[in-house]
Scaffold this motif. Sequence first.
Motif, PDB file in Angstrom:
ATOM      1  N   ILE A 162       0.831  -1.193   0.000  1.00  0.00           N
ATOM      2  CA  ILE A 162       0.000   0.000   0.000  1.00  0.00           C
ATOM      3  C   ILE A 162       0.872   1.253   0.000  1.00  0.00           C
ATOM      4  CG2 ILE A 162      -1.747   1.288   1.292  1.00  0.00           C
ATOM      5  CD1 ILE A 162      -2.454  -1.434   2.649  1.00  0.00           C
ATOM      6  N   LYS A 163       1.922   1.197   0.828  1.00  0.00           N
ATOM      7  CA  LYS A 163       2.808   2.344   1.008  1.00  0.00           C
ATOM      8  C   LYS A 163       4.021   1.885   1.786  1.00  0.00           C
ATOM      9  CE  LYS A 163       0.570   3.656   5.360  1.00  0.00           C
ATOM     10  NZ  LYS A 163      -0.059   4.739   6.148  1.00  0.00           N
ATOM     11  N   PHE A 164       4.956   2.800   1.999  1.00  0.00           N
ATOM     12  CA  PHE A 164       6.042   2.601   2.961  1.00  0.00           C
ATOM     13  C   PHE A 164       5.793   3.558   4.115  1.00  0.00           C
ATOM     14  CE2 PHE A 164       7.806   0.660  -0.727  1.00  0.00           C
ATOM     15  CZ  PHE A 164       8.725  -0.278  -0.285  1.00  0.00           C
ATOM     16  N   ASP A 165       6.119   3.120   5.324  1.00  0.00           N
ATOM     17  CA  ASP A 165       5.875   3.930   6.512  1.00  0.00           C
ATOM     18  C   ASP A 165       7.117   3.915   7.390  1.00  0.00           C
ATOM     19  OD1 ASP A 165       4.560   5.504   8.357  1.00  0.00           O
ATOM     20  OD2 ASP A 165       2.775   4.233   8.433  1.00  0.00           O
ATOM     21  N   SER A 166       7.100   4.723   8.430  1.00  0.00           N
ATOM     22  CA  SER A 166       8.258   4.820   9.321  1.00  0.00           C
ATOM     23  C   SER A 166       8.390   3.563  10.169  1.00  0.00           C
ATOM     24  CB  SER A 166       8.139   6.055  10.211  1.00  0.00           C
ATOM     25  OG  SER A 166       6.949   6.012  10.973  1.00  0.00           O
ATOM     26  N   ASN A 167       9.603   3.291  10.605  1.00  0.00           N
ATOM     27  CA  ASN A 167       9.911   2.127  11.423  1.00  0.00           C
ATOM     28  C   ASN A 167      10.995   2.510  12.411  1.00  0.00           C
ATOM     29  OD1 ASN A 167       9.760  -0.521  12.327  1.00  0.00           O
ATOM     30  ND2 ASN A 167      11.176  -1.316  10.791  1.00  0.00           N
ATOM     31  N   SER A 168      11.137   1.750  13.495  1.00  0.00           N
ATOM     32  CA  SER A 168      12.172   2.033  14.485  1.00  0.00           C
ATOM     33  C   SER A 168      12.522   0.755  15.227  1.00  0.00           C
ATOM     34  CB  SER A 168      11.699   3.094  15.481  1.00  0.00           C
ATOM     35  OG  SER A 168      10.690   2.564  16.328  1.00  0.00           O
ATOM     36  N   ASP A 169      13.634   0.793  15.942  1.00  0.00           N
ATOM     37  CA  ASP A 169      14.068  -0.371  16.707  1.00  0.00           C
ATOM     38  C   ASP A 169      13.069  -0.752  17.789  1.00  0.00           C
ATOM     39  OD1 ASP A 169      16.488  -1.855  16.141  1.00  0.00           O
ATOM     40  OD2 ASP A 169      17.519   0.065  16.184  1.00  0.00           O
ATOM     41  N   GLY A 170      12.265   0.207  18.221  1.00  0.00           N
ATOM     42  CA  GLY A 170      11.273  -0.088  19.243  1.00  0.00           C
ATOM     43  C   GLY A 170      10.272  -1.149  18.819  1.00  0.00           C
ATOM     44  N   ALA A 171      10.094  -1.307  17.515  1.00  0.00           N
ATOM     45  CA  ALA A 171       9.149  -2.306  17.003  1.00  0.00           C
ATOM     46  C   ALA A 171       9.619  -3.723  17.291  1.00  0.00           C
ATOM     47  CB  ALA A 171       8.957  -2.117  15.503  1.00  0.00           C
ATOM     48  N   TYR A 172      10.908  -3.880  17.609  1.00  0.00           N
ATOM     49  CA  TYR A 172      11.485  -5.206  17.836  1.00  0.00           C
ATOM     50  C   TYR A 172      11.800  -5.439  19.308  1.00  0.00           C
ATOM     51  CZ  TYR A 172      11.829  -4.417  12.883  1.00  0.00           C
ATOM     52  OH  TYR A 172      11.521  -4.101  11.581  1.00  0.00           O
ATOM     53  N   ASP A 173      11.260  -4.558  20.167  1.00  0.00           N
ATOM     54  CA  ASP A 173      11.394  -4.704  21.616  1.00  0.00           C
ATOM     55  C   ASP A 173      10.073  -5.196  22.205  1.00  0.00           C
ATOM     56  OD1 ASP A 173      14.046  -3.768  21.606  1.00  0.00           O
ATOM     57  OD2 ASP A 173      13.376  -1.683  21.653  1.00  0.00           O
ATOM     58  N   GLY A 174      10.002  -5.281  23.514  1.00  0.00           N
ATOM     59  CA  GLY A 174       8.754  -5.628  24.193  1.00  0.00           C
ATOM     60  C   GLY A 174       8.230  -6.985  23.783  1.00  0.00           C
ATOM     61  N   PRO A 175       6.926  -7.056  23.415  1.00  0.00           N
ATOM     62  CA  PRO A 175       6.315  -8.345  23.061  1.00  0.00           C
ATOM     63  C   PRO A 175       7.033  -9.063  21.924  1.00  0.00           C
ATOM     64  CG  PRO A 175       4.632  -6.656  23.361  1.00  0.00           C
ATOM     65  CD  PRO A 175       5.962  -5.950  23.401  1.00  0.00           C
ATOM     66  N   ALA A 176       7.540  -8.304  20.957  1.00  0.00           N
ATOM     67  CA  ALA A 176       8.247  -8.933  19.830  1.00  0.00           C
ATOM     68  C   ALA A 176       9.499  -9.648  20.309  1.00  0.00           C
ATOM     69  CB  ALA A 176       8.612  -7.879  18.785  1.00  0.00           C
TER      70      ALA A 176
END
Length: 284
Positions: free
Chosen positions: A254-268
């Motif tokens: 659909i698109k490209f969006d922002s990402n960060s290292d925080g997405a791979y912390d916590g529950p992930a």
Amino acid sequence: MAQEKWELRLITYMCPTHPVQLYELIMELLEESLDCYTSLLYESRAPGPFKDREDPFARNKVDLGFMTAASYMRLRKAGNKSVELLPVTPVFAHQMNVENKPGYFSDVIIHSDKKAHNVNTLLDLRGCTFAYSDEESLSGSVIILKTLKEKGENASFFGSKLRSGSHLASAQMVLSKQAEWAAVDSTTLLYSKKYMQDGGKDITLLETLGRLPPYPLVVNTNLKDTVKDAIIKTLLTLPQKPEWKKRFAKFGIIKFDSNSDGAYDGPAAQMWASQKEKLNIRYY
């Protein structure tokens, strides 16, 4: 005489889970936008840099890479200093992704014949033959183990297990009845089903699990900041380019969006750490 341009070197570990044509399209977009030459390495044997070899980023063989979230999390935990996360990620269409947010899902699939045997939920698959891409795959095996554990189950739930090597192969195993069920990357099913026998009509989506962390785009830490910024800008402004947006839509983007290292912390991170609970543990 050919015009002299600098070269951006790409590598993808996402095929055949994703079609290589998608990464050729990204390569084409970047070549036009950055006014450079591009090349693409296609490594289908692993979801990320091999554990027992020096990775191509450390050897300065590649500039931009596409790999699984699990592979990026492994590199990050190992303290790899040759790669860094590019703060941009593709957003794929999915019936569960009504907000068009980054991340993807795990689709639990069965052959349509299983519906006639009163298979309506994941727990109805006890003792059935399971196909999975590899042990580290978040969508192919890790989230299944996590979900079963939450339901009071363990690896004794599985009957026979077949390591397929890719999400596409797992789906094909279900279609051909080599396996009774599989968990596959949702983007694989989205794009590939229409190319399967009879349009994959005999594959039934039983459940969808997730949302899983976004697909990471990583760059060589030696890459110039101006180039990194140009790549980010090119991808984030994709929706403003109707022709390119139309071409990416063929692959479900659909698109490209922002990402960060925080997405791979916590529950992930907690789910990724659960890999210590292996598929091949059997309890009797």
